[in-house]
Design an enzyme around this catalytic site. Structure first.
Site, PDB file in Angstrom:
ATOM      1  N   GLU A  17      31.242 -16.454  48.421  1.00 48.03           N
ATOM      2  CA  GLU A  17      32.177 -15.660  47.608  1.00 48.03           C
ATOM      3  C   GLU A  17      31.984 -14.159  47.833  1.00 48.03           C
ATOM      4  O   GLU A  17      32.920 -13.378  47.704  1.00 48.03           O
ATOM      5  CB  GLU A  17      32.001 -15.989  46.115  1.00 48.03           C
ATOM      6  CG  GLU A  17      30.585 -15.714  45.617  1.00 48.03           C
ATOM      7  CD  GLU A  17      30.373 -15.964  44.131  1.00 48.03           C
ATOM      8  OE1 GLU A  17      31.325 -15.862  43.349  1.00 48.03           O
ATOM      9  OE2 GLU A  17      29.211 -16.243  43.765  1.00 48.03           O
ATOM     10  N   SER A  32       6.162 -27.517  33.262  1.00 48.14           N
ATOM     11  CA  SER A  32       4.880 -27.292  33.908  1.00 48.14           C
ATOM     12  C   SER A  32       4.087 -26.194  33.194  1.00 48.14           C
ATOM     13  O   SER A  32       2.885 -26.342  32.939  1.00 48.14           O
ATOM     14  CB  SER A  32       5.129 -26.921  35.379  1.00 48.14           C
ATOM     15  OG  SER A  32       3.940 -26.545  35.997  1.00 48.14           O
ATOM     16  N   VAL A  33       4.769 -25.103  32.842  1.00 45.29           N
ATOM     17  CA  VAL A  33       4.086 -24.002  32.129  1.00 45.29           C
ATOM     18  C   VAL A  33       3.499 -24.530  30.820  1.00 45.29           C
ATOM     19  O   VAL A  33       2.332 -24.268  30.492  1.00 45.29           O
ATOM     20  CB  VAL A  33       5.083 -22.836  31.846  1.00 45.29           C
ATOM     21  CG1 VAL A  33       4.503 -21.857  30.829  1.00 45.29           C
ATOM     22  CG2 VAL A  33       5.439 -22.114  33.142  1.00 45.29           C
ATOM     23  N   ASP A  91      20.862 -18.527  44.284  1.00 54.21           N
ATOM     24  CA  ASP A  91      21.220 -17.621  45.391  1.00 54.21           C
ATOM     25  C   ASP A  91      20.107 -17.439  46.424  1.00 54.21           C
ATOM     26  O   ASP A  91      20.380 -16.998  47.540  1.00 54.21           O
ATOM     27  CB  ASP A  91      21.604 -16.245  44.835  1.00 54.21           C
ATOM     28  CG  ASP A  91      22.937 -16.268  44.116  1.00 54.21           C
ATOM     29  OD1 ASP A  91      23.695 -17.232  44.328  1.00 54.21           O
ATOM     30  OD2 ASP A  91      23.210 -15.336  43.342  1.00 54.21           O
ATOM     31  N   ARG A  97      43.835 -31.052  58.612  1.00 54.17           N
ATOM     32  CA  ARG A  97      44.010 -29.793  57.868  1.00 54.17           C
ATOM     33  C   ARG A  97      42.833 -28.845  58.084  1.00 54.17           C
ATOM     34  O   ARG A  97      41.746 -29.273  58.482  1.00 54.17           O
ATOM     35  CB  ARG A  97      44.083 -30.082  56.359  1.00 54.17           C
ATOM     36  CG  ARG A  97      45.387 -30.705  55.940  1.00 54.17           C
ATOM     37  CD  ARG A  97      45.326 -31.038  54.460  1.00 54.17           C
ATOM     38  NE  ARG A  97      46.566 -31.677  54.031  1.00 54.17           N
ATOM     39  CZ  ARG A  97      46.679 -32.399  52.918  1.00 54.17           C
ATOM     40  NH1 ARG A  97      45.638 -32.598  52.138  1.00 54.17           N
ATOM     41  NH2 ARG A  97      47.837 -32.924  52.596  1.00 54.17           N
ATOM     42  N   GLN A 108      27.668 -26.180  41.610  1.00 53.68           N
ATOM     43  CA  GLN A 108      26.471 -25.848  42.408  1.00 53.68           C
ATOM     44  C   GLN A 108      25.293 -25.442  41.531  1.00 53.68           C
ATOM     45  O   GLN A 108      24.146 -25.495  41.950  1.00 53.68           O
ATOM     46  CB  GLN A 108      26.773 -24.678  43.361  1.00 53.68           C
ATOM     47  CG  GLN A 108      27.819 -24.986  44.389  1.00 53.68           C
ATOM     48  CD  GLN A 108      28.441 -23.714  44.951  1.00 53.68           C
ATOM     49  OE1 GLN A 108      27.987 -23.182  45.950  1.00 53.68           O
ATOM     50  NE2 GLN A 108      29.474 -23.202  44.298  1.00 53.68           N
ATOM     51  N   GLY A 117      27.394 -17.108  45.753  1.00 53.29           N
ATOM     52  CA  GLY A 117      26.593 -16.101  46.457  1.00 53.29           C
ATOM     53  C   GLY A 117      27.339 -14.781  46.412  1.00 53.29           C
ATOM     54  O   GLY A 117      28.027 -14.422  47.346  1.00 53.29           O
TER      55      GLY A 117
HETATM   56  O1  F6P Z   1      23.282 -17.555  39.668  1.00 52.13           O
HETATM   57  C1  F6P Z   1      23.797 -16.690  40.638  1.00 52.13           C
HETATM   58  C2  F6P Z   1      25.287 -16.824  40.688  1.00 52.13           C
HETATM   59  O2  F6P Z   1      25.485 -18.177  40.912  1.00 52.13           O
HETATM   60  C3  F6P Z   1      26.073 -16.026  41.720  1.00 52.13           C
HETATM   61  O3  F6P Z   1      26.050 -16.532  43.017  1.00 52.13           O
HETATM   62  C4  F6P Z   1      27.435 -16.022  41.099  1.00 52.13           C
HETATM   63  O4  F6P Z   1      28.281 -15.080  41.606  1.00 52.13           O
HETATM   64  C5  F6P Z   1      27.101 -15.794  39.676  1.00 52.13           C
HETATM   65  O5  F6P Z   1      25.856 -16.463  39.458  1.00 52.13           O
HETATM   66  C6  F6P Z   1      28.126 -16.178  38.702  1.00 52.13           C
HETATM   67  O6  F6P Z   1      27.567 -16.428  37.466  1.00 52.13           O
HETATM   68  P1  F6P Z   1      28.139 -15.988  36.061  1.00 52.13           P
HETATM   69  O7  F6P Z   1      29.548 -16.418  36.016  1.00 52.13           O
HETATM   70  O8  F6P Z   1      27.256 -16.720  35.110  1.00 52.13           O
HETATM   71  O9  F6P Z   1      28.001 -14.499  35.966  1.00 52.13           O
END
Ligand code: F6P
Ligand code: ADP
Length: 320
Positions: A222, A22-23, A127, A162, A252, A170
């Site tokens: 996490e 887009s940019v 995130d 289970r 993700q 995150g």
């Molecule tokens: O992009 C954000 C993120 O997905 C965090 O949630 C995650 O902890 C981190 O990146 C891990 O990324 P990397 O392994 O590239 O440092």
């Protein structure tokens, strides 16, 4: 402004390519030369600059990752490097910069902007933890991927009776966990923003077992607790329960962006180019109440975005 640079930095997110496209294309329409900077701030320091024309960004709308590549450059916190980046851009006649990335990347962007170089940020991180914007590019795709995975995991959970613990990304924020947990029908959602009690979780599980509900789905960010640690704690309290852990990890971050991420990325890209051309600087392009908007970069990176507590409460209510 006749020449604008664009870069992607930090964690990749699905939809970054749609924003780059887009940019480049809006820049072309506005008669501005767009320079792609490869490998984020590393490329700014090493002058890894490449002019981009509309055909250079063909076929990337549907692709995850970033064609400009990305990097983490801890040394970019040093002011001497920020000045070097500005000098490198000025030497090439670049008059403005667009940074597509998350919290850390926008902090680097703010540092450049505070040294007098016009910059605009585009909110992009799975995130979703940038203040002032309801969504960041990549979040929707990440949550949909997590929900898809949870749907599949549920089959084994129900069939075998289970308890599954699904860990989502995150490191510091629970936005993915909350949305994926609610959307995936989790029984418990553990996020860094909300206190939780493992005793209470196991008490609830015991009560559910008494009512012959034999399976459970727990979604944890996490940054709240690692799934393996939670599993150990549950086992201590309920040795009889059969647990399994699934850490979703990098699935993700990648993959083809959803319709939502493609659309907001395209809108953010256009807005960023027009903001720079309109004389704006030191701002982040985001979306608030369904409207594309500019947020002061300083606020976006220093203020802490709050979790939607109503959504958290709802997730508890619908998991009875
Ligand atoms: O992009 C954000 C993120 O997905 C965090 O949630 C995650 O902890 C981190 O990146 C891990 O990324 P990397 O392994 O590239 O440092
Ligand atoms: P994200 O943008 O996804 O949050 P990071 O936190 O890893 O990813 O940040 C990406 C990059 O942004 C860092 O590697 C660094 O180059 C730059 N950056 C992060 N924090 C700062 C800071 N305080 N000052 C200058 N640059 C920074």
């Amino acid at each position: 402004m006749k020449r604008i640079a664009v870069l992607t930095s930090g964690g990749d997110a699905s939809g970054m390519n749609a924003a780059i496209r887009s940019v480049v294309r809006v820049g072309y329409v506005r008669k501005v030369e767009i320079i792609g900077v490869y490998r984020g701030y590393r490329g700014l320091l090493e002058k890894d600059f490449h002019p981009l024309l509309p055909r250079d960004v063909s076929g990337i709308l549907e692709r995850g990752g970033t064609i400009l590549r990305t990097s983490r450059v801890p040394d970019f916190k040093k002011e001497e490097n920020q000045y070097r980046a500005i000098k490198n851009m000025e030497e090439e006649g670049i008059e403005g910069l667009i940074v597509i990335g998350g919290n850390g990347s926008q902090t680097g962007n703010l540092a450049i902007s505070e040294k007098g170089f016009p910059t605009i940020g585009i909110a992009s991180t799975i995130d979703n933890d940038l203040w002032g914007t309801d969504y960041t590019i990549g979040f929707d795709t990440a949550v949909n991927t997590a929900i898809n995975a949870i749907d599949k995991i549920r089959d084994a959970a129900v069939s075998h009776g289970r308890t599954f613990i699904v860990e989502v990304m995150g490191r510091e924020a629970g936005f993915i966990a909350l949305d994926a947990g609610l959307g995936g029908g989790a029984d418990f959602i553990l996020i860094p923003e909300m206190p939780f009690s493992i005793d209470k979780i196991t008490e609830n599980m015991k009560e559910a077992f008494r009512k012959r509900k034999m399976h459970h789905l727990i979604v944890c960010a996490e940054g709240a607790i690692h799934a393996r640690d939670l599993e150990k704690e549950i086992k201590k309290r309920m040795p009889e329960v059969e647990t399994r852990v699934s850490v979703l990890g990098y699935i993700q971050r990648g993959g083809s962006p959803t319709r939502f991420d493609r659309i907001i990325a395209s809108q953010f890209g256009e807005f960023a180019v027009d903001a720079l051309l309109g004389g704006e600087k030191g701002k982040l392009v985001g979306i608030k109440d369904n409207k594309i908007t500019l947020i002061p970069l300083k606020d976006a990176v220093t203020k802490r975005k709050r979790i939607n507590k109503d959504l958290y409460k709802l997730a508890e209510e619908v998991s009875v």
